[in-house]
Design a protein around this motif. Structure first.
Motif, PDB file in Angstrom:
ATOM      1  N   ALA A  50      -2.980  -8.498  -0.943  1.00  0.00           N
ATOM      2  CA  ALA A  50      -2.913  -8.767   0.496  1.00  0.00           C
ATOM      3  C   ALA A  50      -1.448  -8.834   0.909  1.00  0.00           C
ATOM      4  O   ALA A  50      -0.645  -9.526   0.282  1.00  0.00           O
ATOM      5  CB  ALA A  50      -3.601 -10.082   0.832  1.00  0.00           C
ATOM      6  N   THR A 100       0.716   4.031  -4.683  1.00  0.00           N
ATOM      7  CA  THR A 100       0.455   3.504  -6.020  1.00  0.00           C
ATOM      8  C   THR A 100       0.856   4.548  -7.056  1.00  0.00           C
ATOM      9  O   THR A 100       0.991   5.734  -6.745  1.00  0.00           O
ATOM     10  CB  THR A 100      -1.031   3.133  -6.202  1.00  0.00           C
ATOM     11  OG1 THR A 100      -1.839   4.288  -5.972  1.00  0.00           O
ATOM     12  CG2 THR A 100      -1.441   2.007  -5.256  1.00  0.00           C
ATOM     13  N   VAL A 115      -2.867 -11.481  -5.044  1.00  0.00           N
ATOM     14  CA  VAL A 115      -3.600 -10.448  -5.779  1.00  0.00           C
ATOM     15  C   VAL A 115      -4.890 -11.061  -6.307  1.00  0.00           C
ATOM     16  O   VAL A 115      -4.873 -12.134  -6.922  1.00  0.00           O
ATOM     17  CB  VAL A 115      -2.761  -9.899  -6.953  1.00  0.00           C
ATOM     18  CG1 VAL A 115      -3.566  -8.904  -7.772  1.00  0.00           C
ATOM     19  CG2 VAL A 115      -1.479  -9.267  -6.433  1.00  0.00           C
ATOM     20  N   ASP A 169      -8.764  -9.524  -7.920  1.00  0.00           N
ATOM     21  CA  ASP A 169      -9.753  -8.484  -8.227  1.00  0.00           C
ATOM     22  C   ASP A 169      -9.276  -7.079  -7.872  1.00  0.00           C
ATOM     23  O   ASP A 169     -10.007  -6.294  -7.270  1.00  0.00           O
ATOM     24  CB  ASP A 169     -11.074  -8.785  -7.521  1.00  0.00           C
ATOM     25  CG  ASP A 169     -11.696 -10.104  -7.975  1.00  0.00           C
ATOM     26  OD1 ASP A 169     -11.528 -10.458  -9.164  1.00  0.00           O
ATOM     27  OD2 ASP A 169     -12.334 -10.769  -7.146  1.00  0.00           O
ATOM     28  N   VAL A 224      -6.963  -6.136  -5.753  1.00  0.00           N
ATOM     29  CA  VAL A 224      -6.578  -5.960  -4.357  1.00  0.00           C
ATOM     30  C   VAL A 224      -5.385  -6.863  -4.064  1.00  0.00           C
ATOM     31  O   VAL A 224      -5.354  -8.010  -4.504  1.00  0.00           O
ATOM     32  CB  VAL A 224      -7.761  -6.308  -3.413  1.00  0.00           C
ATOM     33  CG1 VAL A 224      -7.329  -6.274  -1.956  1.00  0.00           C
ATOM     34  CG2 VAL A 224      -8.927  -5.355  -3.649  1.00  0.00           C
ATOM     35  N   CYS A 241      -6.350   1.040   2.172  1.00  0.00           N
ATOM     36  CA  CYS A 241      -6.346  -0.197   2.948  1.00  0.00           C
ATOM     37  C   CYS A 241      -7.779  -0.535   3.337  1.00  0.00           C
ATOM     38  O   CYS A 241      -8.457   0.258   3.993  1.00  0.00           O
ATOM     39  CB  CYS A 241      -5.481  -0.061   4.193  1.00  0.00           C
ATOM     40  SG  CYS A 241      -5.365  -1.584   5.159  1.00  0.00           S
ATOM     41  N   LYS A 242      -8.220  -1.727   2.951  1.00  0.00           N
ATOM     42  CA  LYS A 242      -9.582  -2.162   3.233  1.00  0.00           C
ATOM     43  C   LYS A 242      -9.781  -2.435   4.721  1.00  0.00           C
ATOM     44  O   LYS A 242     -10.868  -2.300   5.245  1.00  0.00           O
ATOM     45  CB  LYS A 242      -9.905  -3.433   2.444  1.00  0.00           C
ATOM     46  CG  LYS A 242      -9.670  -3.335   0.952  1.00  0.00           C
ATOM     47  CD  LYS A 242     -10.744  -2.541   0.296  1.00  0.00           C
ATOM     48  CE  LYS A 242     -10.569  -2.605  -1.211  1.00  0.00           C
ATOM     49  NZ  LYS A 242     -11.480  -1.772  -1.919  1.00  0.00           N
ATOM     50  N   HIS A 257      -5.345  -5.844   3.313  1.00  0.00           N
ATOM     51  CA  HIS A 257      -5.743  -5.744   1.909  1.00  0.00           C
ATOM     52  C   HIS A 257      -5.686  -4.293   1.431  1.00  0.00           C
ATOM     53  O   HIS A 257      -6.295  -3.414   2.048  1.00  0.00           O
ATOM     54  CB  HIS A 257      -7.157  -6.290   1.728  1.00  0.00           C
ATOM     55  CG  HIS A 257      -7.270  -7.733   2.078  1.00  0.00           C
ATOM     56  ND1 HIS A 257      -7.518  -8.172   3.363  1.00  0.00           N
ATOM     57  CD2 HIS A 257      -7.121  -8.831   1.318  1.00  0.00           C
ATOM     58  CE1 HIS A 257      -7.545  -9.489   3.375  1.00  0.00           C
ATOM     59  NE2 HIS A 257      -7.303  -9.913   2.146  1.00  0.00           N
ATOM     60  N   TYR A 258      -4.988  -4.096   0.309  1.00  0.00           N
ATOM     61  CA  TYR A 258      -4.843  -2.764  -0.285  1.00  0.00           C
ATOM     62  C   TYR A 258      -5.411  -2.755  -1.699  1.00  0.00           C
ATOM     63  O   TYR A 258      -5.124  -3.645  -2.507  1.00  0.00           O
ATOM     64  CB  TYR A 258      -3.368  -2.361  -0.346  1.00  0.00           C
ATOM     65  CG  TYR A 258      -2.734  -2.212   1.013  1.00  0.00           C
ATOM     66  CD1 TYR A 258      -2.808  -1.013   1.710  1.00  0.00           C
ATOM     67  CD2 TYR A 258      -2.069  -3.280   1.604  1.00  0.00           C
ATOM     68  CE1 TYR A 258      -2.235  -0.884   2.967  1.00  0.00           C
ATOM     69  CE2 TYR A 258      -1.490  -3.158   2.854  1.00  0.00           C
ATOM     70  CZ  TYR A 258      -1.570  -1.951   3.526  1.00  0.00           C
ATOM     71  OH  TYR A 258      -1.002  -1.823   4.772  1.00  0.00           O
ATOM     72  N   ASP A 259      -6.197  -1.730  -2.018  1.00  0.00           N
ATOM     73  CA  ASP A 259      -6.739  -1.532  -3.355  1.00  0.00           C
ATOM     74  C   ASP A 259      -5.602  -1.055  -4.254  1.00  0.00           C
ATOM     75  O   ASP A 259      -4.944  -0.058  -3.948  1.00  0.00           O
ATOM     76  CB  ASP A 259      -7.849  -0.487  -3.287  1.00  0.00           C
ATOM     77  CG  ASP A 259      -8.592  -0.332  -4.583  1.00  0.00           C
ATOM     78  OD1 ASP A 259      -7.943  -0.197  -5.643  1.00  0.00           O
ATOM     79  OD2 ASP A 259      -9.824  -0.328  -4.544  1.00  0.00           O
TER      80      ASP A 259
END
Length: 73
Positions: free
Chosen positions: A34, A59, A28, A30, A32, A49-50, A41-43
């Motif tokens: 992984a 979420t 984890v 900032d 995000v 998903c980035k 990568h997920y916000d």
């Protein structure tokens, strides 16, 4: 799954929407996370998903009230 990233509390499902791998142990940074299996990568704020926008991590809205963490599903 609850995550504390620099004092900001997030709640998300513990399984990656890509192949169902556990997110526990994901890095984890900032706001995000992984996936530990494939590195996607997920916000944590909205689950986006980035790397592959067609996938979204579930979420939940979180509110900290005193010593309690309220999770809204």
């Amino acid at each position: 799954m609850l995550i504390n990233d620099k004092g900001k509390i997030y709640a998300c499902e513990n399984y990656c929407p890509h192949q169902g791998s556990p997110m526990l142990g994901g890095v984890v940074k900032d706001g995000v996370i992984a996936c530990p299996r494939h590195g996607w990568h997920y916000d944590l704020a909205d689950g986006g998903c980035k790397d592959f926008p067609d996938y979204t991590l579930k979420t939940y809205r979180v509110e900290v009230v005193g010593d309690d963490i309220m999770i809204y599903t």
